[in-house]
Design a protein around this motif. Structure first.
Motif, short mmCIF file in Angstrom:
data_model
loop_
_atom_site.label_atom_id
_atom_site.label_comp_id
_atom_site.label_asym_id
_atom_site.label_seq_id
_atom_site.Cartn_x
_atom_site.Cartn_y
_atom_site.Cartn_z
N SER A 75 0.85 -1.19 0.00
CA SER A 75 0.00 0.00 0.00
C SER A 75 0.89 1.24 0.00
O SER A 75 1.95 1.25 0.62
CB SER A 75 -0.91 0.02 1.23
N GLU A 76 0.45 2.28 -0.70
CA GLU A 76 1.19 3.54 -0.76
C GLU A 76 0.45 4.68 -0.05
O GLU A 76 0.80 5.84 -0.21
CB GLU A 76 1.44 3.92 -2.22
N ASP A 77 -0.58 4.34 0.71
CA ASP A 77 -1.36 5.38 1.37
C ASP A 77 -0.63 5.94 2.59
O ASP A 77 0.12 5.23 3.27
CB ASP A 77 -2.72 4.84 1.82
N LEU A 78 -0.86 7.22 2.85
CA LEU A 78 -0.38 7.87 4.06
C LEU A 78 -1.58 8.13 4.96
O LEU A 78 -2.67 8.44 4.48
CB LEU A 78 0.31 9.19 3.71
N PHE A 300 1.97 3.82 -9.60
CA PHE A 300 0.80 3.86 -8.74
C PHE A 300 -0.11 2.64 -8.86
O PHE A 300 -1.08 2.53 -8.11
CB PHE A 300 -0.01 5.13 -9.01
N GLY A 301 0.17 1.75 -9.80
CA GLY A 301 -0.63 0.54 -9.93
C GLY A 301 -1.96 0.72 -10.62
O GLY A 301 -2.77 -0.20 -10.66
N ILE A 302 -2.22 1.91 -11.15
CA ILE A 302 -3.47 2.19 -11.86
C ILE A 302 -3.15 3.02 -13.09
O ILE A 302 -2.10 3.68 -13.15
CB ILE A 302 -4.49 2.95 -10.99
N VAL A 303 -4.05 3.02 -14.07
CA VAL A 303 -3.86 3.87 -15.25
C VAL A 303 -4.43 5.25 -14.94
O VAL A 303 -5.39 5.38 -14.16
CB VAL A 303 -4.54 3.26 -16.49
N PRO A 304 -3.88 6.30 -15.52
CA PRO A 304 -4.34 7.66 -15.19
C PRO A 304 -5.81 7.89 -15.51
O PRO A 304 -6.49 8.65 -14.81
CB PRO A 304 -3.43 8.55 -16.04
N HIS A 305 -6.34 7.23 -16.54
CA HIS A 305 -7.73 7.44 -16.92
C HIS A 305 -8.69 7.04 -15.81
O HIS A 305 -9.78 7.60 -15.68
CB HIS A 305 -8.04 6.65 -18.20
N SER A 306 -8.30 6.06 -14.99
CA SER A 306 -9.19 5.60 -13.91
C SER A 306 -9.42 6.68 -12.86
O SER A 306 -10.47 6.73 -12.22
CB SER A 306 -8.61 4.35 -13.24
N LEU A 307 -8.46 7.58 -12.67
CA LEU A 307 -8.65 8.70 -11.74
C LEU A 307 -9.52 9.78 -12.37
O LEU A 307 -10.35 10.39 -11.69
CB LEU A 307 -7.30 9.30 -11.36
#
Length: 312
Positions: A75-78, A300-307
């Motif tokens: 996980s990369e969350d703070l 980040f493990g996701i594609v930018p379009h998903s955000l």
């Protein structure tokens, strides 16, 4: 939608497993060791833009995130934690902070940590994606396991802001939620950075040089022509000096620059500051969109379009 979980209706012999599952799914995977005979806990989730805000209360307990757990569940969350009642001890990266009512602390899910709550407690927790904070605070790693005192002027401001964020409730308009959430994280980041890093004295000539280089690069994230020769010339240093300064931190100037560019593009997409992925790429120095997408997914493990889909 607001969601709540409580051990009150769970059989005593099943509470530990239930609570551990709730904590791991809500925050991050950890071990959970109750410090009282009867475990009692409740957590309420408030979706808030690109973050997650929770109100948690529990009997005394100890939580630990180990290297093995991180390997199995990265996980990369703070996590920002505001103590409302009781106390919390955070240990991470050789640092330890003891927080009392009103104090705020920060810890990183990407690194091992331990949390010790020796008495019944209640806290508000704001889970923020790492790149969102990294785009605001260059030295975010230096903020882990530090006490941000609630009695300070900025501490009182953050206390009020987080408490009111819970009171506001859900937003049907995702764009509005993202904008408001971004403003909250802006204030929180500025306050905690100023409190914990603003008054530091940098007596090292090398440290001052490195800070100057970083500030120069952050002001020019969108400059596709930025290279070591330009950075060194504009900062009145030799290229080998630039290389040596970043090597002291275990990285390179260009790698550091790319990480900040990716973090800034993540922030722009998550907070609805851009309407197209290509706009985020161009704004932060990426001219090759395919390469940008690959680098973003790797980071980040996701594609930018998903955000982008979450805010438009």
């Amino acid at each position: 939608m607001t969601t709540s979980f409580s051990t009150s209706e769970i059989a005593p012999q099943e509470r530990l497993e239930f609570w551990r599952d709730v904590v791991c799914r809500t925050y991050v995977s950890v071990t959970c060791d109750p410090l009282e005979c009867e475990l009692d806990g409740q957590v309420t989730l408030y979706p808030f833009g690109f973050t997650q805000l929770t109100d948690i209360s529990s009997s005394a307990a100890s939580y630990k995130r180990t290297v093995e757990i991180i390997r199995q569940s990265p996980s990369e969350d703070l996590q920002f934690c505001l103590i409302l009642d009781g106390s919390l001890s955070i240990e991470q990266a050789g640092q330890q902070a003891v927080l009392g009512a009103g104090d705020i602390g920060l810890y990183d899910a990407a690194q091992p940590f331990s949390l010790h709550l020796g008495e019944r407690y209640r806290a508000l927790n704001l889970k923020v994606p790492r790149p969102v904070l990294l785009a605001r605070v260059a030295d975010v790693d230096k903020l882990m396991a530090r006490r941000f005192p609630g009695e300070s002027k900025l501490g009182a401001l953050v206390n009020s802001l987080l408490r009111e964020s819970v009171r506001v409730g859900d937003f049907a308009d995702e764009q509005l939620a993202a904008r408001l959430c971004g403003s909250v994280v802006d204030i929180l980041s500025a306050a905690i950075e100023n409190e914990l890093l603003g008054c530091r004295e940098n007596n090292s000539r090398q440290g001052a040089q490195l800070d100057r280089i970083k500030c120069y690069m952050l002001e020019r994230l969108g400059d596709t022509d930025l290279d070591i020769a330009t950075i060194a010339s504009e900062c009145h240093m030799a290229p080998r000096t630039v290389h040596r300064l970043f090597a002291m931190e275990g990285t390179t100037a260009i790698r550091w620059l790319w990480q900040r560019r990716l973090a800034a593009s993540y922030r722009a997409l998550a907070e609805g500051h851009v309407r197209q992925v290509s706009e985020a790429a161009i704004n932060f120095g990426f001219s090759d969109f395919s390469h940008f997408t690959r680098a973003f997914k790797k980071a980040f493990g996701i594609v930018p379009h998903s955000l982008l889909c979450k805010t438009h």
